[in-house]
Structures are given as structure tokens and as C-alpha cells.
Design an enzyme around this catalytic site. Sequence first.
Site, mmCIF file in Angstrom:
data_model
loop_
_atom_site.group_PDB
_atom_site.id
_atom_site.type_symbol
_atom_site.label_atom_id
_atom_site.label_comp_id
_atom_site.label_asym_id
_atom_site.label_seq_id
_atom_site.Cartn_x
_atom_site.Cartn_y
_atom_site.Cartn_z
ATOM 1 N N ASP A 158 0.842 -1.196 0.000
ATOM 2 C CA ASP A 158 0.000 0.000 0.000
ATOM 3 C C ASP A 158 0.885 1.257 0.000
ATOM 4 O O ASP A 158 1.878 1.332 0.730
ATOM 5 C CB ASP A 158 -0.856 -0.048 1.278
ATOM 6 C CG ASP A 158 -1.931 1.006 1.325
ATOM 7 O OD1 ASP A 158 -2.784 1.007 0.424
ATOM 8 O OD2 ASP A 158 -1.917 1.829 2.258
ATOM 9 N N GLU A 169 1.587 -0.407 -4.915
ATOM 10 C CA GLU A 169 0.635 0.634 -5.301
ATOM 11 C C GLU A 169 1.424 1.934 -5.460
ATOM 12 O O GLU A 169 1.887 2.519 -4.487
ATOM 13 C CB GLU A 169 -0.448 0.822 -4.232
ATOM 14 C CG GLU A 169 -1.491 1.834 -4.671
ATOM 15 C CD GLU A 169 -2.252 2.492 -3.531
ATOM 16 O OE1 GLU A 169 -3.389 2.907 -3.755
ATOM 17 O OE2 GLU A 169 -1.704 2.617 -2.422
HETATM 18 C C1 GLC Z 1 -4.402 2.901 -0.570
HETATM 19 C C2 GLC Z 1 -5.562 1.946 -0.437
HETATM 20 C C3 GLC Z 1 -6.760 2.700 0.048
HETATM 21 C C4 GLC Z 1 -6.428 3.313 1.395
HETATM 22 C C5 GLC Z 1 -5.173 4.168 1.299
HETATM 23 C C6 GLC Z 1 -4.668 4.530 2.660
HETATM 24 O O1 GLC Z 1 -4.609 3.855 -1.544
HETATM 25 O O2 GLC Z 1 -5.783 1.287 -1.655
HETATM 26 O O3 GLC Z 1 -7.907 1.907 0.130
HETATM 27 O O4 GLC Z 1 -7.494 4.083 1.846
HETATM 28 O O5 GLC Z 1 -4.130 3.493 0.666
HETATM 29 O O6 GLC Z 1 -4.139 3.404 3.292
#
Ligand code: GLC
Length: 465
Positions: A186, A250
Site C-alpha cells: 500500500d 501501489e
Molecule cells: C491505498 C488503499 C486505500 C487506502 C489508502 C490509505 O490507496 O488502496 O484503500 O485508503 O491506501 O491506506
Amino acid sequence: MTWWRNAVLYQVYVRSFADSNDDGVGDLPGLISRLDHLAWLGVDAIWCTPITASPDRDFGYDVSDYLAVQPIFGTLDDVRDLVAEAGRRGIRVLLDLVPNHTSDRHPWFRDPSRRSWYVWSDRPNNWVSGFGGSAWEYHPGVGRWYLHNFLKEQPDLDWWNEEVRAEFDRILRFWLDLGVAGFRVDVADGMVKDRWLRDNPPASPEDEWTPRPRGQRFVFNRYRPETHEVLRRWRRIADAYRPPRVLLGEVMVREPEEWAAYYGHGDELHLVTNFRFQFASFEPVSLSEVVEASLAALGDAPWAVPLWHGSNHDFSRFPTRWCHGDDRLVRLALTMLLTLPGACILYQGDEIGMEDVPVPPERRRDPVGRDPERTPMHWSGAVNAGFTGGEPWLPLGDHRSRNVADQRRDPGSLLHLTRGLIRLKKRLRGPYERQPGGSGCWRYRRGSTTVELDFEAPAARIAEA
Ligand code: GLC
């Protein structure tokens, strides 16, 4: 060994996948009970959204214990069962790792001897949270401000602190030792913050390319060069396992070159999310431009494995956003996703063309309004879509007109198309080669296979020589 090179990963939003105990929330035994669907579909791996302990202000992305399973989802033994049962079907399991921030209820945040594990300041700078508003919150007990790049209940860890790094090494190893195939990381582009907490510059129009404008260019609170050191450290851990484990990050950057940089020299992430592609408008010029720029930025290095996705749990699903519910366009999108070179992520429900579900205000659960893309999976046309025997935590969509059971019976369905495309993907070889095509058409070859995406008809045609 490098199974992810041509892989189909399937994102499971655990809360909404399958409920085994009728409390209205999906869980690990529920997921295990549906693995046969995923095996039939032919996916290589699943990525489970966070299953660790959390007060659920951000539904699992606010972790209060990285080594414990959230009771509503099950137990550590359920995770072991999941890994074993998935493995038996040739499916690997990736877990979601949330290193940028914890929950404010994590014991670390409450421990005065661990103050230096978080980012503090005597004076807030101009940084804004990804969810809007100042990224700083005053802590009366401490008399200083702490950083939260997301909700105020999600304090950011200080990744300059070696103790934090060492603790996460242990967390990674804990799950890898248990047999998981890797992690979806993440906010993998955000861990380390500017040492001097300098103000971000104002945004220019090209900075506002995501569906959530930020009003400033994220320079000092995200995308710092030192974050790449952390990724290299984790890559060494992942590579030391047999078989090697996979890191899918991500990363939310606009420029293809910046995106490619997160692969490092084959020593950082194995797979990097391509949001420029996910947010492209659904027409041949913008899509092919992003694809070709991404492929060019990645080059033909042996580690270069592009990744394509149209939906996830944070943004409107592609059958709605790209295709406005027109199944002919959904066919086009699935064909594109599954014939481009590299790996692909399908979000649960993509295989049947699940759309966003309007959620009335009184049933909304997410503080920033992402409920429509998180509603329960449509397994059948029965009561509660076969998702739960109780009251589902979010409302269901039109499961009578679109569900797995009905589409399984119909060889012409989106579900059968997806399965066929996954089989085709496994046979496709060769680089992407653009072919001349008429207006409104995007044609490309992969070896002896030609894919024609005709956005005007709309229709997708595949010719295998
Ligand atoms: C990422 C996740 C999302 C979350 C954010 C904060 O973007 O995919 O769902 O709210 O991180 O952790």
C-alpha cells in the site's frame, strides 16, 4: 519461477467476497469456499485486501496489529488454510502490506517510548492529506502535531527510523514464512518523507490527473528518492525466499518514466500499478498512448513486467467508468486487459461486468465515499446474491441480472469470455506490435495473434494465425 510475468492476479476485497457465518461481512472461510470459482476462471494468484487487525476507520488500511488476523475475517489458521487450499488449486496468495501508516490505536502510537516511530512537527507545514484537508493533527498529550497523509486516525510512520525498518523486516518475514507468495504494498511510493518537511509547491494542471485533485504537487510528502532504498531492502528479503516472493506496489504517478523507476534495476518492485492506464479515457488514442509510453519506459529489460488494471476498491469500476454499463464495451475492455503483454489485475466482479452500486447516504460506510465499488460480489440471483445469509454490510447491486451462477450456465457470457481470454493469455507470446487500423480502431499483434479493438462498432476481434 517468474510466474508473475504473464499472470492474472485477482483482487479480493475480503469484506465483500463471501460470508461464511452470516454476519454480513465476507471472511476467510468464505473466500476459501469460493476458490473453485477462481480455479475454474484460471487466475494465477489472489491479492487479499488487508486482513490484519484494524479499527476499520479505513477498512483494514488502518492497522492496529500487523501480526494478528482481524477476528471478523477469521484466524491465523484460516490464513494457513487459505494458502494451502489455494496452493492445491495452483493459486498463490498475496497479502496487503500497509507500511506508510498505522492506526492511531496501534500500541506503537500510544507508547511514549516509540514517539520517534512517527512523524512529528512543532508547526504544521502546507501538506494536505490524500483524503482532503491538512495532513497534520495536534496531539494534546504530546503537545506537537503528527502527520497523517490519509485520515487523522492513520498516523504516518517515520521511515527514517531504523527501528521501524527493522520491525517491518520482521513483519514481512512472518507472513512470508507462513507461505504467502508476496505482498501488495500500500502507498509503496510514499513511505519516506522529506527530512526537513518542506512545503509542497502548488499544483499545475498536469498534477491533477487523478480522480481526487490534491491542490498541490506532492513532492516532499511522497515520491522521495529514499523510498526506493526501502523497496530495495524488501526486494532482498523477497528474493532470499525459495521460491522468490513477489512485491506488487501501489504507485500513483503520472509519468511513465517515474512509474518504470519503481521497478529499479530489477531490484525494487516486481510489479507496479499503472494508474495512468486505469484513469485513461476509454478511447483508442489515450489508451494506446499510455500503453505504448509505458512499454517504452520499461524497455525490454528482463525484469520489465508491465501491469494493467481497470478497477480496484478505491475508484469507480471500469464497467461503469469506461463502459457505462454497455456489455459490448466491457468485452472490449476485458479483451484489452487480457491481451496486453505482462500481468493484469482483475478486481472481483470484473469477470461478470459488475458495475458500481449507488449507495444511499444512510448506508455509506467509507469516510471518503468509495462504497459503490466495494459492494458484495454477485454469486447468484438468490436472496443476498449468495454472498451472505445475513444482512449484507453494504447494499447489493442488481444481482438478478448479473451474477456468477447465471453466467456460468451461459457460454456466451462475460464470465466465459474472461475465462477464454485468460486461457488465450497463457498462449500469447511475443511483444506488443502496433498495427495500422482505421479510425476508432486499435490493432496490435502479439506474435501470430492479432487483436483488433474497434471502439466504434464496438467489438473486439482476435485472429490467431
Ligand atoms: C491505498 C488503499 C486505500 C487506502 C489508502 C490509505 O490507496 O488502496 O484503500 O485508503 O491506501 O491506506
